[in-house]
Design a protein around this motif. Sequence first.
Motif, short mmCIF file in Angstrom:
data_model
loop_
_atom_site.label_atom_id
_atom_site.label_comp_id
_atom_site.label_asym_id
_atom_site.label_seq_id
_atom_site.Cartn_x
_atom_site.Cartn_y
_atom_site.Cartn_z
N ALA A 75 12.65 21.77 -19.16
CA ALA A 75 12.96 20.62 -20.02
C ALA A 75 13.57 21.10 -21.32
N SER A 76 14.49 20.31 -21.82
CA SER A 76 15.07 20.63 -23.11
C SER A 76 15.43 19.32 -23.77
N PRO A 77 15.02 19.07 -24.94
CA PRO A 77 14.18 19.93 -25.76
C PRO A 77 12.71 19.81 -25.37
N CYS A 78 11.94 20.82 -25.76
CA CYS A 78 10.50 20.84 -25.54
C CYS A 78 9.89 21.84 -26.52
N VAL A 79 8.57 21.92 -26.52
CA VAL A 79 7.85 22.93 -27.30
C VAL A 79 7.14 23.82 -26.30
N ILE A 80 7.36 25.13 -26.42
CA ILE A 80 6.71 26.10 -25.54
C ILE A 80 5.81 26.97 -26.40
N CYS A 81 4.53 26.99 -26.07
CA CYS A 81 3.56 27.81 -26.78
C CYS A 81 3.30 29.05 -25.93
N LEU A 82 3.74 30.20 -26.42
CA LEU A 82 3.51 31.44 -25.70
C LEU A 82 2.06 31.86 -25.85
N GLY A 83 1.55 32.59 -24.88
CA GLY A 83 0.28 33.28 -25.07
C GLY A 83 0.55 34.45 -26.01
N GLY A 84 -0.47 34.94 -26.67
CA GLY A 84 -0.28 36.06 -27.59
C GLY A 84 0.39 37.26 -26.96
N GLY A 85 0.08 37.51 -25.70
CA GLY A 85 0.65 38.67 -25.02
C GLY A 85 1.88 38.37 -24.19
N THR A 86 2.31 37.12 -24.13
CA THR A 86 3.46 36.78 -23.30
C THR A 86 4.68 37.65 -23.58
N PRO A 87 5.02 37.91 -24.85
CA PRO A 87 6.20 38.75 -25.09
C PRO A 87 6.10 40.16 -24.52
N THR A 88 4.87 40.60 -24.19
CA THR A 88 4.68 41.93 -23.62
C THR A 88 4.70 41.92 -22.10
N ALA A 89 4.77 40.74 -21.50
CA ALA A 89 4.80 40.63 -20.04
C ALA A 89 6.11 41.19 -19.51
N PRO A 90 6.10 41.74 -18.30
CA PRO A 90 7.32 42.33 -17.74
C PRO A 90 8.50 41.35 -17.74
N GLY A 91 9.56 41.72 -18.42
CA GLY A 91 10.76 40.91 -18.47
C GLY A 91 10.76 39.79 -19.49
N ALA A 92 9.61 39.46 -20.07
CA ALA A 92 9.52 38.33 -20.98
C ALA A 92 10.31 38.56 -22.26
N ALA A 93 10.26 39.75 -22.82
CA ALA A 93 11.00 40.02 -24.06
C ALA A 93 12.50 39.83 -23.82
N ASP A 94 13.00 40.30 -22.69
CA ASP A 94 14.43 40.11 -22.38
C ASP A 94 14.76 38.63 -22.20
N THR A 95 13.86 37.89 -21.56
CA THR A 95 14.05 36.46 -21.39
C THR A 95 14.12 35.77 -22.75
N LEU A 96 13.23 36.16 -23.65
CA LEU A 96 13.20 35.57 -24.99
C LEU A 96 14.44 35.96 -25.79
N ARG A 97 14.86 37.21 -25.68
CA ARG A 97 16.09 37.63 -26.38
C ARG A 97 17.28 36.78 -25.94
N ALA A 98 17.37 36.53 -24.65
CA ALA A 98 18.48 35.72 -24.12
C ALA A 98 18.38 34.27 -24.58
N ALA A 99 17.17 33.78 -24.82
CA ALA A 99 16.96 32.39 -25.21
C ALA A 99 17.26 32.15 -26.69
N ARG A 100 17.29 33.21 -27.49
CA ARG A 100 17.46 33.05 -28.95
C ARG A 100 18.74 32.32 -29.34
N THR A 101 19.78 32.41 -28.54
CA THR A 101 21.04 31.78 -28.92
C THR A 101 20.99 30.26 -28.78
N ARG A 102 20.08 29.74 -27.97
CA ARG A 102 20.03 28.30 -27.75
C ARG A 102 18.69 27.65 -28.08
N MET A 103 17.70 28.45 -28.46
CA MET A 103 16.36 27.94 -28.75
C MET A 103 15.84 28.59 -30.03
N ALA A 104 14.96 27.88 -30.70
CA ALA A 104 14.31 28.44 -31.89
C ALA A 104 13.03 29.13 -31.45
#
Length: 177
Positions: A75-104
């Motif tokens: 869904a877009s727009p929406c609010v996504i609350c990550l878990g504290g460790g989500t950015p450390t999950a395999p591939g999650a940091a790369d997914t978030l880096r790619a999302a930075r151009t279109r999401m806050a």
Amino acid sequence: MTASRTIILMGLRGAGKSTIGTAMARAAGVPRFEIDELAAARLAARDAGDAIRTHGLDAFRHAESTVLGEALAAASPCVICLGGGTPTAPGAADTLRAARTRMAIVYLRATPTTLRQRLAATDLSSRPSLTGRHPLEEIDEIFALRDPLYRELATEVLEVDQLGEEAIVIRAMQLAS
């Protein structure tokens, strides 16, 4: 108050991601996705702590990464609350880096002292240790490990130590617009 794009909230345990995310989604009239809850459900567990105890941290992190991708596509727009460790999950940091151009991606940054105070007032039974020590005793170590990653991934850093819930919601919505 409306959200024009997806807002991702990131931070350590006790930073206020779930509370602020719920208030932001309600104020903006958009869906909210709680990554820890979705990952636990994916593993047929009651909550994140149960999922980690039953399936192990690696399986939980893989589930987080999977449901993060699904939430970003759902869904877009929406609010996504990550878990504290989500950015450390395999591939999650790369997914978030790619999302930075279109999401806050807003890092709700609280100091270890603030996190300890907030968590001491809560039930920690569903928050398993990540280091083998009591969750309150590991905060400094986890903060030192994750703060640089959170700062790198965030499009905005919001210092929340001295702010109340309403002020955080307003400021996060402003940063994300």
